[in-house]
Design a protein around this motif. Structure first.
Motif, short mmCIF file in Angstrom:
data_model
loop_
_atom_site.label_atom_id
_atom_site.label_comp_id
_atom_site.label_asym_id
_atom_site.label_seq_id
_atom_site.Cartn_x
_atom_site.Cartn_y
_atom_site.Cartn_z
N ILE A 113 28.78 -37.40 2.27
CA ILE A 113 28.03 -36.44 3.09
C ILE A 113 27.44 -35.35 2.21
N LYS A 114 28.20 -34.89 1.25
CA LYS A 114 27.71 -33.84 0.35
C LYS A 114 26.50 -34.33 -0.44
N ARG A 115 26.57 -35.56 -0.94
CA ARG A 115 25.44 -36.11 -1.68
C ARG A 115 24.21 -36.26 -0.79
N LEU A 116 24.43 -36.67 0.46
CA LEU A 116 23.32 -36.80 1.39
C LEU A 116 22.71 -35.45 1.69
N ALA A 117 23.54 -34.42 1.83
CA ALA A 117 23.03 -33.08 2.09
C ALA A 117 22.19 -32.57 0.93
N VAL A 118 22.62 -32.88 -0.29
CA VAL A 118 21.84 -32.50 -1.47
C VAL A 118 20.48 -33.19 -1.45
N SER A 119 20.47 -34.46 -1.13
CA SER A 119 19.21 -35.20 -1.07
C SER A 119 18.29 -34.64 0.02
N VAL A 124 17.48 -38.26 5.76
CA VAL A 124 18.94 -38.22 5.80
C VAL A 124 19.41 -38.09 7.24
N GLU A 125 18.74 -37.25 8.01
CA GLU A 125 19.14 -37.08 9.41
C GLU A 125 19.03 -38.40 10.17
N ALA A 126 17.92 -39.10 9.99
CA ALA A 126 17.74 -40.38 10.68
C ALA A 126 18.78 -41.40 10.22
N PRO A 160 15.06 -29.84 6.94
CA PRO A 160 15.62 -28.56 7.41
C PRO A 160 17.13 -28.63 7.61
N VAL A 161 17.85 -28.82 6.53
CA VAL A 161 19.30 -28.96 6.62
C VAL A 161 19.98 -27.62 6.35
N ASN A 162 21.01 -27.31 7.11
CA ASN A 162 21.78 -26.11 6.90
C ASN A 162 22.48 -26.19 5.55
#
Length: 222
Positions: free
Chosen positions: A157-163, A104-106, A170-172
């Motif tokens: 963005i929320k869906r990506l953070a969940v994934s 997700v970060e990439a 290592p996502v906050n």
């Protein structure tokens, strides 16, 4: 032989049908595009309050009445500008666009970061400036921007953070509840560059990248 009343009525309709033939689809699209481009220029130059349908028509080189055939009010024109300049031109951050094996970060660095780096060079920051400056007087602008830009983007963005969380990145965890955190540097940069300190603009892309670094940091994975 004398023509019947029905024959006369049919004959009278034929020329009228020809006269009422509408413009081609391509011509209609071109006219609409010209109007939207003129509206964009007017809004960015004069703001929403001082831009008028009449001034847009003069800039576009079309009759004022023609604009109302495409847009019922000035707010509809602004909505069309937002759709064209931000929604349709925005880099798609839908999760389905991630490449196989891409984190997700990439993915965000490849798509959203690349777009944010050029935000000051495009009309997107200036459209946001109009919303910030005149939203209190014209709530419809805020509603248009929230509905068409902010809500869809924060949801993605929320869906990506969940994934990211599920895959062990290592996502906050705070960004799951507050997806606006990722976008905060963009708004801060726009306010600084457009209102607070025009003489010393900040690099919005750099600020956004720092935010990405902090959000995707194992030390803040809560």
């Amino acid at each position: 032989m004398q023509k019947s009343a029905q024959d006369l009525r049919q004959a009278s309709r034929r020329p009228a049908a020809v006269r009422r033939r509408g413009a081609s689809t391509e011509k209609t699209a071109q006219t609409r595009q010209t109007i939207v481009d003129a509206a964009l220029a007017e809004f960015l130059e004069k703001g929403f309050a001082d831009a008028t349908i009449e001034s847009v028509s003069k800039r576009a080189g079309v009759a004022k009445g023609l604009i109302y055939r495409y847009f019922e009010a000035k707010e509809a024109l602004f909505s069309a500008v937002v759709q064209q300049e931000i929604v349709h031109a925005h880099i798609d951050v839908d999760e389905s666009k991630r490449s196989p094996g891409e984190s997700v970060e990439a993915f965000l660095r490849r798509t959203l970061l690349a777009s944010i780096r050029n935000i000051d060079k495009k009309s997107r920051a200036d459209i946001a400036r109009v919303v910030i400056a005149e939203g209190a007087r014209f709530p419809a602008l805020v509603e248009i921007y929230r509905r068409d830009v902010i809500d869809p983007l924060t949801e993605k963005i929320k869906r990506l953070a969940v994934s990211a969380k599920k895959s062990g990145e290592p996502v906050n965890g705070r960004v799951l509840k507050n997806p606006h955190l990722l976008l905060a540097p963009i708004w801060a940069g726009i306010v600084i560059n457009k209102f607070l300190d025009k003489a010393n603009p900040v690099d919005i892309g750099e600020m956004f990248e720092v935010q990405l670094d902090m959000i995707f940091s194992g030390e803040r994975n809560k």
